[in-house]
Motif scaffolding. Structure first.
Motif, PDB file in Angstrom:
ATOM      1  N   ARG A  40      -2.032  -3.188   4.477  1.00  0.00           N
ATOM      2  CA  ARG A  40      -0.710  -3.257   4.692  1.00  0.00           C
ATOM      3  C   ARG A  40      -0.065  -1.905   4.172  1.00  0.00           C
ATOM      4  O   ARG A  40       0.805  -1.342   4.913  1.00  0.00           O
ATOM      5  N   LEU A  41      -0.397  -1.541   3.080  1.00  0.00           N
ATOM      6  CA  LEU A  41       0.075  -0.242   2.491  1.00  0.00           C
ATOM      7  C   LEU A  41      -0.291   0.975   3.606  1.00  0.00           C
ATOM      8  O   LEU A  41       0.639   1.925   3.750  1.00  0.00           O
ATOM      9  N   ASN A  42      -1.575   0.930   4.036  1.00  0.00           N
ATOM     10  CA  ASN A  42      -1.830   1.924   4.908  1.00  0.00           C
ATOM     11  C   ASN A  42      -1.035   1.990   5.955  1.00  0.00           C
ATOM     12  O   ASN A  42      -0.663   3.012   6.537  1.00  0.00           O
ATOM     13  N   LYS A  43      -0.543   0.926   6.546  1.00  0.00           N
ATOM     14  CA  LYS A  43       0.207   0.833   7.648  1.00  0.00           C
ATOM     15  C   LYS A  43       1.595   1.366   7.304  1.00  0.00           C
ATOM     16  O   LYS A  43       2.323   1.840   8.257  1.00  0.00           O
ATOM     17  N   LEU A  44       1.914   1.383   6.249  1.00  0.00           N
ATOM     18  CA  LEU A  44       3.251   1.767   5.585  1.00  0.00           C
ATOM     19  C   LEU A  44       3.552   3.391   5.432  1.00  0.00           C
ATOM     20  O   LEU A  44       4.421   3.835   5.026  1.00  0.00           O
ATOM     21  N   ILE A  45       2.351   4.063   5.056  1.00  0.00           N
ATOM     22  CA  ILE A  45       2.284   5.276   4.831  1.00  0.00           C
ATOM     23  C   ILE A  45       3.058   6.305   5.713  1.00  0.00           C
ATOM     24  O   ILE A  45       3.930   7.038   5.213  1.00  0.00           O
TER      25      ILE A  45
ATOM     26  N   VAL B  26       7.724  -1.557  -0.490  1.00  0.00           N
ATOM     27  CA  VAL B  26       6.500  -1.706  -1.058  1.00  0.00           C
ATOM     28  C   VAL B  26       6.069  -2.837  -1.792  1.00  0.00           C
ATOM     29  O   VAL B  26       4.810  -3.518  -1.601  1.00  0.00           O
ATOM     30  N   GLU B  27       7.023  -3.431  -2.470  1.00  0.00           N
ATOM     31  CA  GLU B  27       6.888  -4.883  -2.562  1.00  0.00           C
ATOM     32  C   GLU B  27       6.523  -5.930  -2.003  1.00  0.00           C
ATOM     33  O   GLU B  27       5.619  -6.965  -2.042  1.00  0.00           O
ATOM     34  N   GLU B  28       6.963  -5.797  -0.799  1.00  0.00           N
ATOM     35  CA  GLU B  28       6.644  -6.699   0.378  1.00  0.00           C
ATOM     36  C   GLU B  28       5.103  -6.597   0.780  1.00  0.00           C
ATOM     37  O   GLU B  28       4.509  -7.502   1.062  1.00  0.00           O
ATOM     38  N   CYS B  29       4.401  -5.512   0.456  1.00  0.00           N
ATOM     39  CA  CYS B  29       3.281  -5.271   0.914  1.00  0.00           C
ATOM     40  C   CYS B  29       2.261  -5.522  -0.449  1.00  0.00           C
ATOM     41  O   CYS B  29       1.129  -6.237  -0.354  1.00  0.00           O
TER      42      CYS B  29
END
Length: 773
Positions: free
Chosen positions: A56-61, A79-82
């Motif tokens: 999830r974080l990788n998709k957010l970067i 960030v907290e959602e991930c």
């Protein structure tokens, strides 16, 4: 199906939503927000995170790096959602720096993993994270001492704006950004001239300047952030409009962006596309003209500059203006703009632009209601000669659409579509593959092959798109998908599966909200299904208000349904006048399906006055027209009308023989209502041939009577599925008579009871069975 040429995104100068590097004169900064992103990347490389959360974080970067600067609250929430654990670690990291001293921020930068040595982590020098870290470290190391101190103070303010102290009010980020205006990464000297230049260039790009509402500022926009914003919105507006910004929100962003830089050409083009979403003719024309004006002034107009590039922009400007007027139905203005584009393209010997012009010429002729077959064939030949597969395929699809309305046989049209499909797959033209499948679905439905139409619609909806699925788009929400889903909804409604219909329509409403350009498709589909459902139930007063709504979306459909309601309400004179008016209109527009339906409705009006001999020529004329155009569903319905007319004229044997011709296609591809009507009519013909008399006189053929009972049972099952109580009442009346003649007292009493219950529930006198099919 709507015209396949309505897409206005073919302009090669805005294909990727690229913003030229010198549009704003922006310079990248080290900002508190980017330090927060650095903290996120540091925690991702240092902490142990589960595989799902890391994904999830990788998709957010990328969205965090390329998007506008967020406030700390928005950033932490995202960030907290991930990964809540990582969000908490970032809070602690920022707290240490903001509540500590300058050396704490220095220590954070010194502990970041070095991209040149971190081989086993996400921070390796060639990775997305590594490139970002390298950029930030280089930028930070170029800052002078005073700039580092101001960065630290702005970080404190950024942190305290979210966790504000009681003694201090929250400080707006626009003030912070103004305080950071001299933190230019390309200069290590803090001179007055640099500060003035930076303030002049960069201050208007803060998001606080891009908003006029009370939402908090998100900090400055960099060049890459502006490029990302425009590319993302252009892509989403084309492929998944539901995920793009709402028209009003996007308009607000673009207006404020253009307030700062009126010569930003790409923003004008996005403004043009956004105006087309809400059918704003004035603003869309204004934005399109400004786009090409600015493009010429900036010199960024495609393959070349100078005189050649100047002419290229002018001819494409005229071509886009022509397509705009076509979209709004301004045919005279579109014709003038096309002539101008053709003239400039001929002077420049631009064959590609001429082919685009020729495509719009035959499209314009079709919109005017003229036969453009010759023009379309010429366009296809020339497009093939100049190796333009997209335009050649569009021309073939247009020829197929014209051939379907002109009565061409199905196998010829399908052969032509098969050839275009080979071209599509060869050149990976996924948009045209979708259009081809949607067009095939529409053609099969028009020909009355509902099973084939269902198969083609399912094939489209389950096809893996060849488009790169960017920005989280899972399905291209284009016109082709809307058409296929509407066909699915209507096919399910024909079979009485209203639960599935509501699910499909709900999906359509979610994927194509009312403000989107293809929402009219499902709106009309929904209204037609509601209308037919009320008519089947005999609730004519509930169906009547829907006529006005249908007329607003489609005048022809509205007129036809108005006549249906008036006929059901026994206002025969008014219904007859409207049907005559409708038939004349459809003969001009060559709408064969509505012409046939109008003829059949007129014949039904003659039935009500026992004018069966008068209705017979109309029915035969409709049958000839349906067979000429290979419309099997309408031909089968017309045969039902013919058999009923013959039954009423006293030739039941001939009626039964004719009916057998239509029974097979109706049972294979017909709607549930048509199946019920066919079985009811077959039972009545069988009763007439058997010599059945209601008063019990004579000796009827018991074999045919038993066949009639079976047919009535099947008809009752079909009408029950649609809750057609009036028709069920007729069926139970005939069942009671047949069972009594066979001596089946129990079944006769049951049918009589059901008839009585329905008669009491409907509270309306039953029309003579002999007057209705």
């Amino acid at each position: 199906m709507a015209s396949v040429h309505e897409s206005l995104y073919f302009n090669p100068m805005m294909t990727n939503g690229v913003v030229h590097a010198n549009v704003f004169g922006i310079k990248d900064w080290v900002t508190p927000y980017k330090i927060s992103v650095l903290a996120l990347l540091y925690e991702m490389t240092a902490a142990k995170i589960s595989l799902l959360e890391r994904r999830r974080l990788n998709k957010l970067i990328l969205p965090l790096q390329q998007g506008p600067d967020l406030s700390l609250g928005q950033f932490l929430k995202t960030v907290e959602e991930c990964c809540p654990q990582t969000a908490y670690a970032i809070k602690l990291r920022l707290h240490e720096m903001a509540e500590g001293e300058l050396k704490d921020m220095e220590y954070f930068f010194s502990t970041l993993p070095t991209p040149f040595t971190a081989f086993d982590s996400e921070a390796y020098k060639t990775s997305v994270v590594g490139l970002f870290m390298r950029h930030m470290l280089l930028a930070y190391n170029k800052l002078s001492f005073s700039q580092v101190y101001k960065l630290y103070k702005s970080l404190q303010e950024y942190y305290h704006s979210h966790y504000s102290k009681p003694s201090e009010g929250p400080v707006s980020l626009s003030v912070l950004a103004a305080d950071d205006s001299d933190m230019d990464l390309t200069s290590t000297e803090d001179t007055v001239g640099d500060r003035m230049e930076s303030k002049e260039l960069d201050t208007p790009l803060h998001l606080s300047e891009l908003r006029i509402d009370n939402t908090p500022s998100k900090g400055p926009l960099s060049q890459k952030q502006a490029e990302y914003f425009l590319a993302r919105q252009a892509y989403l507006m084309k492929n998944d409009e539901n995920k793009a910004l709402k028209p009003a929100e996007l308009q607000e962003e673009l207006n404020n962006m253009l307030k700062f830089n009126p010569d930003f050409a790409e923003a004008h083009y996005l403004n043009y596309l956004n105006s087309m979403r809400v059918q704003d003719i004035f603003l869309s024309t204004h934005s399109l003209l400004h786009y090409f004006d600015r493009l010429i002034l900036s010199g960024n107009d495609g393959k070349s500059n100078g005189d050649e590039g100047y002419g290229r922009s002018l001819r494409y400007a005229a071509l886009n203006l022509a397509s705009l007027h076509c979209r709004f139905g301004h045919y005279q203005q579109a014709d003038l703009a096309l002539q101008e584009a053709i003239r400039i393209a001929q002077e420049s010997n631009d064959h590609v632009c001429l082919q685009h012009c020729l495509s719009w010429v035959y499209t314009l002729e079709q919109m005017k209601g003229f036969d453009s077959t010759v023009l379309t064939e010429d366009s296809v030949k020339m497009a093939a000669h100049f190796c333009l597969p997209y335009l050649a395929s569009l021309g073939i699809q247009s020829l197929v659409q014209q051939g379907a309305t002109q009565g061409k046989t199905a196998h010829k049209l399908m052969d032509a579509l098969k050839d275009t499909d080979i071209l599509h797959w060869k050149h990976s033209l996924s948009e045209l593959i979708e259009i081809s499948l949607a067009q095939t679905t529409s053609i099969w439905r028009m020909y009355g092959k509902s099973t084939m139409a269902l198969q083609q619609a399912q094939l489209l909806l389950n096809m893996s798109s060849l488009e790169p699925v960017n920005f989280g788009v899972q399905q291209n929400n284009t016109e082709a998908f809307a058409v296929a889903l509407c066909h699915l909804a209507e096919l399910h409604a024909e079979q009485g599966l209203y639960g599935a219909v509501s699910e499909i329509l709900q999906h359509l409403k979610e994927q194509f909200p009312p403000h989107t350009q293809h929402a009219k498709l499902w709106m009309l589909c929904d209204l037609k299904i509601q209308f037919d459902r009320h008519m089947n139930k005999g609730k004519y007063l509930l169906a009547e208000p829907l006529v006005a709504a249908i007329s607003a979306l489609n005048k022809t459909e509205g007129l036809y349904r108005k006549a249906q309601v008036l006929k059901a309400l026994n206002r025969s004179t008014e219904a007859h006048n409207i049907l005559q008016q409708l038939q004349v209109h459809c003969e001009k527009t060559k709408c064969t399906e509505i012409i046939i339906r109008a003829m059949l409705s007129t014949a039904e009006l003659h039935w009500e006055s026992s004018g069966f001999s008068t209705a017979l020529p109309l029915v035969l004329q409709a049958l000839a027209l349906a067979r000429e155009h290979h419309l099997q569903a309408l031909a089968s319905e017309t045969i039902l009308h013919l058999a009923f007319t013959q039954l009423m004229l006293g030739v039941p044997e001939q009626a039964l023989c004719v009916l057998h011709e239509a029974m097979e296609p109706i049972l294979a591809h017909g709607a549930v209502l048509d199946k019920g009507r066919a079985m009811l009519l077959a039972a009545r013909c069988q009763m007439a041939v058997a010599g059945f008399k209601p008063n019990g006189q004579g000796q009827p053929d018991l074999h045919l009577i038993r066949l009639a009972v079976v047919s009535l049972n099947e008809a009752a099952a079909c009408f029950s599925k649609l809750n057609c109580k009036q028709r069920l009442r007729d069926v139970h009346y005939l069942q009671a008579q047949l069972h009594r003649s066979l001596g089946q007292t129990l079944q006769s009493n049951k049918s009589s009871m059901l008839f009585r219950l329905l008669d009491q529930e409907l509270q309306s006198p039953a029309p003579p069975v002999s007057m209705r099919l």
